[in-house]
Design a protein around this motif. Structure first.
Motif, PDB file in Angstrom:
ATOM      1  N   LEU A 106       0.824  -1.213   0.000  1.00 55.87           N
ATOM      2  CA  LEU A 106       0.000   0.000   0.000  1.00 55.87           C
ATOM      3  C   LEU A 106       0.854   1.257   0.000  1.00 55.87           C
ATOM      4  CD1 LEU A 106      -2.965  -0.998   2.332  1.00 55.87           C
ATOM      5  CD2 LEU A 106      -3.086  -0.411  -0.086  1.00 55.87           C
ATOM      6  N   GLU A 107       1.903   1.236   0.829  1.00 58.81           N
ATOM      7  CA  GLU A 107       2.805   2.391   0.859  1.00 58.81           C
ATOM      8  C   GLU A 107       3.496   2.568  -0.487  1.00 58.81           C
ATOM      9  OE1 GLU A 107       5.173   3.547   4.004  1.00 58.81           O
ATOM     10  OE2 GLU A 107       3.251   3.997   4.943  1.00 58.81           O
ATOM     11  N   LEU A 164       4.411   5.434  -5.410  1.00 59.28           N
ATOM     12  CA  LEU A 164       4.497   5.306  -6.862  1.00 59.28           C
ATOM     13  C   LEU A 164       3.651   6.382  -7.533  1.00 59.28           C
ATOM     14  CD1 LEU A 164       5.650   3.491  -9.078  1.00 59.28           C
ATOM     15  CD2 LEU A 164       3.548   2.169  -8.986  1.00 59.28           C
ATOM     16  N   LYS A 165       2.466   6.607  -6.968  1.00 58.72           N
ATOM     17  CA  LYS A 165       1.568   7.614  -7.536  1.00 58.72           C
ATOM     18  C   LYS A 165       2.183   9.009  -7.469  1.00 58.72           C
ATOM     19  CE  LYS A 165      -2.876   5.341  -6.728  1.00 58.72           C
ATOM     20  NZ  LYS A 165      -3.992   5.217  -5.770  1.00 58.72           N
ATOM     21  N   ARG A 166       2.972   9.231  -6.421  1.00 57.40           N
ATOM     22  CA  ARG A 166       3.558  10.564  -6.249  1.00 57.40           C
ATOM     23  C   ARG A 166       4.908  10.733  -6.930  1.00 57.40           C
ATOM     24  NH1 ARG A 166       2.897  11.602  -0.526  1.00 57.40           N
ATOM     25  NH2 ARG A 166       5.111  12.015  -0.479  1.00 57.40           N
ATOM     26  N   SER A 167       5.582   9.629  -7.175  1.00 53.27           N
ATOM     27  CA  SER A 167       6.951   9.745  -7.673  1.00 53.27           C
ATOM     28  C   SER A 167       6.966  10.178  -9.125  1.00 53.27           C
ATOM     29  CB  SER A 167       7.700   8.431  -7.487  1.00 53.27           C
ATOM     30  OG  SER A 167       8.001   7.859  -8.725  1.00 53.27           O
ATOM     31  N   LYS A 168       8.009  10.868  -9.495  1.00 52.41           N
ATOM     32  CA  LYS A 168       8.059  11.432 -10.837  1.00 52.41           C
ATOM     33  C   LYS A 168       9.092  10.729 -11.707  1.00 52.41           C
ATOM     34  CE  LYS A 168       7.304  15.740  -8.429  1.00 52.41           C
ATOM     35  NZ  LYS A 168       8.172  16.716  -7.757  1.00 52.41           N
ATOM     36  N   ALA A 200      10.755  15.243  -1.899  1.00 59.50           N
ATOM     37  CA  ALA A 200      10.767  15.681  -3.301  1.00 59.50           C
ATOM     38  C   ALA A 200      10.457  14.540  -4.262  1.00 59.50           C
ATOM     39  CB  ALA A 200      12.127  16.288  -3.647  1.00 59.50           C
ATOM     40  N   GLY A 201      10.390  13.293  -3.745  1.00 64.10           N
ATOM     41  CA  GLY A 201       9.957  12.186  -4.585  1.00 64.10           C
ATOM     42  C   GLY A 201      11.056  11.232  -5.011  1.00 64.10           C
ATOM     43  N   PHE A 202      12.309  11.556  -4.679  1.00 62.62           N
ATOM     44  CA  PHE A 202      13.379  10.637  -5.070  1.00 62.62           C
ATOM     45  C   PHE A 202      13.915   9.893  -3.848  1.00 62.62           C
ATOM     46  CE2 PHE A 202      15.443  14.593  -4.013  1.00 62.62           C
ATOM     47  CZ  PHE A 202      16.586  14.222  -3.336  1.00 62.62           C
ATOM     48  N   ASP A 203      14.655   8.825  -4.105  1.00 61.99           N
ATOM     49  CA  ASP A 203      15.212   7.999  -3.030  1.00 61.99           C
ATOM     50  C   ASP A 203      16.690   8.299  -2.826  1.00 61.99           C
ATOM     51  OD1 ASP A 203      12.764   6.826  -2.798  1.00 61.99           O
ATOM     52  OD2 ASP A 203      13.306   4.984  -3.856  1.00 61.99           O
ATOM     53  N   MET A 204      17.143   8.103  -1.600  1.00 64.50           N
ATOM     54  CA  MET A 204      18.576   8.207  -1.302  1.00 64.50           C
ATOM     55  C   MET A 204      19.013   6.929  -0.585  1.00 64.50           C
ATOM     56  SD  MET A 204      19.374  12.136  -0.209  1.00 64.50           S
ATOM     57  CE  MET A 204      19.014  11.921   1.516  1.00 64.50           C
ATOM     58  N   ASP A 205      20.150   6.408  -1.010  1.00 72.05           N
ATOM     59  CA  ASP A 205      20.726   5.219  -0.379  1.00 72.05           C
ATOM     60  C   ASP A 205      22.049   5.590   0.265  1.00 72.05           C
ATOM     61  OD1 ASP A 205      18.634   3.886  -1.531  1.00 72.05           O
ATOM     62  OD2 ASP A 205      19.821   3.097  -3.202  1.00 72.05           O
ATOM     63  N   ILE A 206      22.386   4.879   1.322  1.00 75.77           N
ATOM     64  CA  ILE A 206      23.701   5.086   1.928  1.00 75.77           C
ATOM     65  C   ILE A 206      24.325   3.737   2.233  1.00 75.77           C
ATOM     66  CG2 ILE A 206      22.896   5.205   4.322  1.00 75.77           C
ATOM     67  CD1 ILE A 206      24.969   7.493   4.689  1.00 75.77           C
ATOM     68  N   ARG A 207      25.641   3.707   2.125  1.00 76.97           N
ATOM     69  CA  ARG A 207      26.373   2.486   2.419  1.00 76.97           C
ATOM     70  C   ARG A 207      27.610   2.877   3.199  1.00 76.97           C
ATOM     71  NH1 ARG A 207      25.785  -2.560  -0.290  1.00 76.97           N
ATOM     72  NH2 ARG A 207      27.456  -3.612   0.773  1.00 76.97           N
ATOM     73  N   VAL A 208      27.882   2.169   4.279  1.00 77.47           N
ATOM     74  CA  VAL A 208      29.100   2.424   5.042  1.00 77.47           C
ATOM     75  C   VAL A 208      30.059   1.262   4.817  1.00 77.47           C
ATOM     76  CG1 VAL A 208      30.093   2.809   7.320  1.00 77.47           C
ATOM     77  CG2 VAL A 208      27.840   3.719   6.782  1.00 77.47           C
ATOM     78  N   VAL A 209      31.298   1.600   4.485  1.00 82.78           N
ATOM     79  CA  VAL A 209      32.294   0.546   4.272  1.00 82.78           C
ATOM     80  C   VAL A 209      33.563   0.878   5.035  1.00 82.78           C
ATOM     81  CG1 VAL A 209      31.456  -0.094   1.974  1.00 82.78           C
ATOM     82  CG2 VAL A 209      33.190   1.691   2.204  1.00 82.78           C
ATOM     83  N   PRO A 210      34.390  -0.144   5.327  1.00 81.43           N
ATOM     84  CA  PRO A 210      35.663   0.130   6.003  1.00 81.43           C
ATOM     85  C   PRO A 210      36.654   0.796   5.060  1.00 81.43           C
ATOM     86  CG  PRO A 210      35.452  -2.213   5.515  1.00 81.43           C
ATOM     87  CD  PRO A 210      34.150  -1.582   5.153  1.00 81.43           C
ATOM     88  N   HIS A 211      37.633   1.411   5.661  1.00 78.71           N
ATOM     89  CA  HIS A 211      38.634   2.169   4.929  1.00 78.71           C
ATOM     90  C   HIS A 211      39.261   1.357   3.803  1.00 78.71           C
ATOM     91  CE1 HIS A 211      42.105   4.846   4.400  1.00 78.71           C
ATOM     92  NE2 HIS A 211      41.307   5.754   4.910  1.00 78.71           N
ATOM     93  N   LYS A 212      39.618   0.121   4.129  1.00 76.06           N
ATOM     94  CA  LYS A 212      40.375  -0.672   3.148  1.00 76.06           C
ATOM     95  C   LYS A 212      39.539  -1.062   1.935  1.00 76.06           C
ATOM     96  CE  LYS A 212      39.797  -5.330   5.138  1.00 76.06           C
ATOM     97  NZ  LYS A 212      38.955  -5.369   6.274  1.00 76.06           N
ATOM     98  N   SER A 213      38.208  -0.874   2.022  1.00 78.76           N
ATOM     99  CA  SER A 213      37.342  -1.247   0.905  1.00 78.76           C
ATOM    100  C   SER A 213      36.786  -0.047   0.152  1.00 78.76           C
ATOM    101  CB  SER A 213      36.154  -2.070   1.421  1.00 78.76           C
ATOM    102  OG  SER A 213      36.586  -3.229   2.053  1.00 78.76           O
ATOM    103  N   PHE A 214      37.191   1.155   0.543  1.00 78.54           N
ATOM    104  CA  PHE A 214      36.517   2.338  -0.006  1.00 78.54           C
ATOM    105  C   PHE A 214      36.632   2.431  -1.527  1.00 78.54           C
ATOM    106  CE2 PHE A 214      35.852   6.871  -0.881  1.00 78.54           C
ATOM    107  CZ  PHE A 214      34.634   7.030  -0.253  1.00 78.54           C
TER     108      PHE A 214
END
Length: 569
Positions: A145-146, A151-155, A238-252
């Motif tokens: 449902l969400e 979806l209806k609102r996203s552009k 505003a209708g868009f998505d944001m993702d975040i990922r945390v990684v260790p230094h040696k994998s940046f």
DNA sequence: GCCGTTTTCGGCCCGACTGTTTTCAGTCG
């Protein structure tokens, strides 16, 4: 053009096969669909001229797919597609656009409840018919449902120009956290694609949980799609998505490489890794369990036998082959531009005076600014010959007063329906340079439009063709043109093609820039500024030029003033 | 169904998070 129709069918076949649990074939059909989507020539034309022999060498198109294409071109249908559709007659595109809904769930919902489309899905979820199903549950129903609501609102996709400033703001907020060692954005934003689906952040931190908590509580977050220890995803107001990922230094480095993409580029780099007995993922490049590279992107590429390459090139459009042969282009840099030849003042439809524009351009470090107000366009308060002459007088006066930047006298004249211009030659020859552009009748036939533009190029006073295809991303389609013909004419008459840096135009677009470069046609990156803030659009035009593999020598406003004037003569 | 710098047969990119079937399939990027 049948290419897109066919591509759509192949994508659908792929989805259906995945639904059926068929292994690997979906990948094959998608690969073929990708090929068709980016194919320049009409597949029907190829078939007409060369038969199925013409398909040889097209990546991902072998015996089976060739047969399917043949069937479609002859009958307008593909039997296997029809059969799959008959078995599960649902609007898959619509259903799987709902976040969290894939082909398997869609199939189950059809089999158990007969749900075929978004409307029926919403109805069933509201009536609580989904939660009791085996494999589903309360949360899934709520998420459906969400998902529908969003979806209806996203552009869909967003303009680079709208997203980049927001992303930079979030980046600096994340950077202020004491738990954050480093933060970059990645994805299509780092590749500076003209439209952005979502924004991806990559963070180095020893305390990822704190970063996650901060991220999901940023102002503007309206929905948390997922939140784990190292990864989170949110929807913004505003209708868009944001993702975040945390990684260790040696994998940046490997993580940055991986999340920057593109997907196709990644698949290609991972294949190279495999061929060398290595494995590449976001944590690094491994031989067995031993980390070979990962801290920097440079290290990852080097271990794969390649030089580091600019994110703008990473579309699997030949950059990997070029890198393996050490033949990557030295693309134009963001600091290489010396000036701008397309801007408007309050003489036509600009918001600022010529002087205000000059001051703003100087502050950006530009050496010259060309004023190119509209000619005669009624809606743009365009200038006639008389007003242009008066404006030239004003520019001469300003040049004596202002230091540190040189104003050039230009105009943006209209290419009329028959290819003639709306300002007389005797006035055109008085300008330092002349831009010509199409501002009406965008939808005429391909041949007629091509002739119209070529005729404008033949005018000896025309230096630059503005926004060649007239497209406005998400608003107006490109005009149909024969690009090869236009490139030949540009070369012959020594006419420069504009890369219009307005985020909604970006016209020439990347692939056309690459063709122009290959044809030896010179280009210029112009902001088409209608107020002083628009002068900063230059960045987006440069990005597009970089995506089109353009080098400094291809772009004439990398020239200093003296060289530029010599070229325009 | 496609493809070959190991291959014309045997592979096909890889991992995090969610919700539910409590061990993993489905989805996503």
């Amino acid at each position: 053009m049948k290419n897109q129709e066919l591509a759509k069918i192949f994508y659908e076949i792929a989805d259906y096969l995945e639904m059926e649990g068929v292994a690997f074939k979906p990948y094959a059909y998608r690969k073929a669909a990708d090929t068709l989507e980016s194919l320049e020539e009409d597949i029907a034309e190829i078939y007409k001229n060369k038969g199925k022999k013409g398909f040889e060498g097209l990546p991902g198109i072998g015996k089976g797919i060739t047969k399917a294409i043949e069937e479609y071109l002859k009958t307008g249908k593909i039997r296997i597609h029809q059969q799959l559709k008959k078995k599960t007659p649902i609007n898959l595109g619509e259903m799987s656009a709902v976040e969290g809904m894939g082909v398997k769930k869609a199939q189950k919902l059809y089999q158990k409840l007969g749900i075929r489309n978004l409307k029926e899905l919403e109805k069933a979820a509201r009536a609580h018919k989904i939660a009791p199903l085996f494999g589903f549950g309360e949360k899934t129903e709520k998420n459906i449902l969400e998902g529908i609501k969003f979806l209806k609102r996203s552009k869909g996709r967003f303009l680079l120009g709208d997203i980049l400033p927001i992303a930079r703001e979030v980046q600096s907020k994340l950077g202020e956290l004491k738990e954050v060692e480093q933060v970059n954005f990645s994805g299509s934003l780092r590749r500076m694609k003209e439209t952005i689906g979502d924004v991806d952040f990559l963070v180095i931190s020893k305390n990822p949980v704190k970063v996650m908590d901060f991220f999901v509580s940023l102002p503007g977050v309206v929905k948390i799609w997922a939140k784990g220890n190292t990864k989170a995803s949110v929807r913004m107001a505003a209708g868009f998505d944001m993702d975040i990922r945390v990684v260790p230094h040696k994998s940046f480095g490997s993580a940055l490489q991986y999340f920057t993409g593109s997907k196709e580029h990644n698949i290609a780099t991972r294949r190279i890794a495999i061929s060398r007995g290595l494995k590449l993922n976001e944590y690094g490049l491994f031989r067995g369990k031993k980390l070979v590279a990962g801290q920097t992107e440079e290290g990852v590429y080097k271990a794969l036998g390649m030089k580091w390459m600019e994110p703008e090139l990473r579309e699997n459009q030949g950059e990997i082959e070029a890198a393996l042969e050490n033949k990557l282009p030295k693309i134009i840099g963001y600091q290489n531009i010396q000036g701008n030849l397309h801007c408007h003042s309050d003489w036509s439809d600009g918001k600022q005076t010529i002087k205000e524009m000059a001051v703003a351009a100087k502050a950006l470090g530009h050496e010259y600014l060309g004023i190119s107000d509209h000619a005669k366009l009624p809606i743009a308060n365009g200038l006639n010959e008389k007003r242009f002459i008066r404006q030239m007088g004003e520019i001469d006066k300003l040049n004596k007063k202002i230091t540190g930047i040189k104003l050039l006298k230009g105009a943006e004249v209209n290419i009329l329906e028959n290819g003639s211009l709306d300002i007389k030659d005797e006035v055109l020859k008085k300008f330092d340079y002349v831009i010509a552009g199409v501002h009406s009748r965008f939808k005429m036939g391909k041949e007629q439009m091509t002739e119209r533009i070529v005729k404008a190029m033949e005018n000896p006073y025309v230096n630059i063709i503005a926004h060649l295809t007239g497209r406005k991303i998400g608003e107006r389609d490109e005009s149909q043109i024969d690009l090869d013909k236009i490139l030949r004419a540009a070369k012959e008459y020594n006419v420069i093609l504009e890369i219009n840096a307005q985020p909604i135009r970006l016209d020439l677009k990347d692939v056309n820039i690459r063709k122009a470069k290959e044809a030896g046609v010179k280009m210029i990156i112009n902001t088409d500024a209608h107020n002083k803030n628009h002068l900063k659009f230059m960045e987006f035009g440069i990005a597009q030029a970089r995506r089109g593999w353009a080098e400094k020598k291809d772009i004439i406003n990398c020239y200093h003033l003296k060289q530029l004037l010599k070229f325009l003569k």
